[in-house]
Design a protein around this motif. Sequence first.
Motif, PDB file in Angstrom:
ATOM      1  N   THR A  53       0.823  -1.208   0.000  1.00  0.00           N
ATOM      2  CA  THR A  53       0.000   0.000   0.000  1.00  0.00           C
ATOM      3  C   THR A  53       0.860   1.262   0.000  1.00  0.00           C
ATOM      4  O   THR A  53       0.602   2.200  -0.762  1.00  0.00           O
ATOM      5  CB  THR A  53      -0.942   0.010   1.220  1.00  0.00           C
ATOM      6  OG1 THR A  53      -1.676  -1.220   1.244  1.00  0.00           O
ATOM      7  CG2 THR A  53      -1.900   1.175   1.166  1.00  0.00           C
ATOM      8  N   THR A  54       1.886   1.285   0.834  1.00  0.00           N
ATOM      9  CA  THR A  54       2.766   2.447   0.907  1.00  0.00           C
ATOM     10  C   THR A  54       3.510   2.649  -0.416  1.00  0.00           C
ATOM     11  O   THR A  54       3.620   3.780  -0.908  1.00  0.00           O
ATOM     12  CB  THR A  54       3.783   2.281   2.055  1.00  0.00           C
ATOM     13  OG1 THR A  54       3.068   2.031   3.255  1.00  0.00           O
ATOM     14  CG2 THR A  54       4.610   3.530   2.238  1.00  0.00           C
ATOM     15  N   THR A  56       2.519   1.640  -3.370  1.00  0.00           N
ATOM     16  CA  THR A  56       1.534   2.070  -4.364  1.00  0.00           C
ATOM     17  C   THR A  56       1.259   3.559  -4.243  1.00  0.00           C
ATOM     18  O   THR A  56       1.209   4.273  -5.256  1.00  0.00           O
ATOM     19  CB  THR A  56       0.224   1.272  -4.205  1.00  0.00           C
ATOM     20  OG1 THR A  56       0.514  -0.117  -4.349  1.00  0.00           O
ATOM     21  CG2 THR A  56      -0.800   1.691  -5.229  1.00  0.00           C
TER      22      THR A  56
END
Length: 88
Positions: A53-54, A56
Amino acid sequence: MINKIVLSMASLRLFSGTIEILAALLMLRLNQIDKALMVNTGLAMVGPLVLLTTTTLGLVGLAEKLSFGKMIWVIAGVSCIFIGILKK
């Protein structure tokens, strides 16, 4: 002023760190190897999810600044990290 994407990335990492600390405290409170191992297994799923997530978010923020070729190299590098983590 802080960039919104940087703030989001930092917030995710702070959240992840908080989960890690709470899990460590829970392990100490449970004081049993089998239960501590179960808590640790749960953390094993959180770490890669936060990494993905980070990363992305960072790539979305850099999308307009990076050429297509450089973006492919970054994606290939992240893919190699996940292959190394998940390969048995």
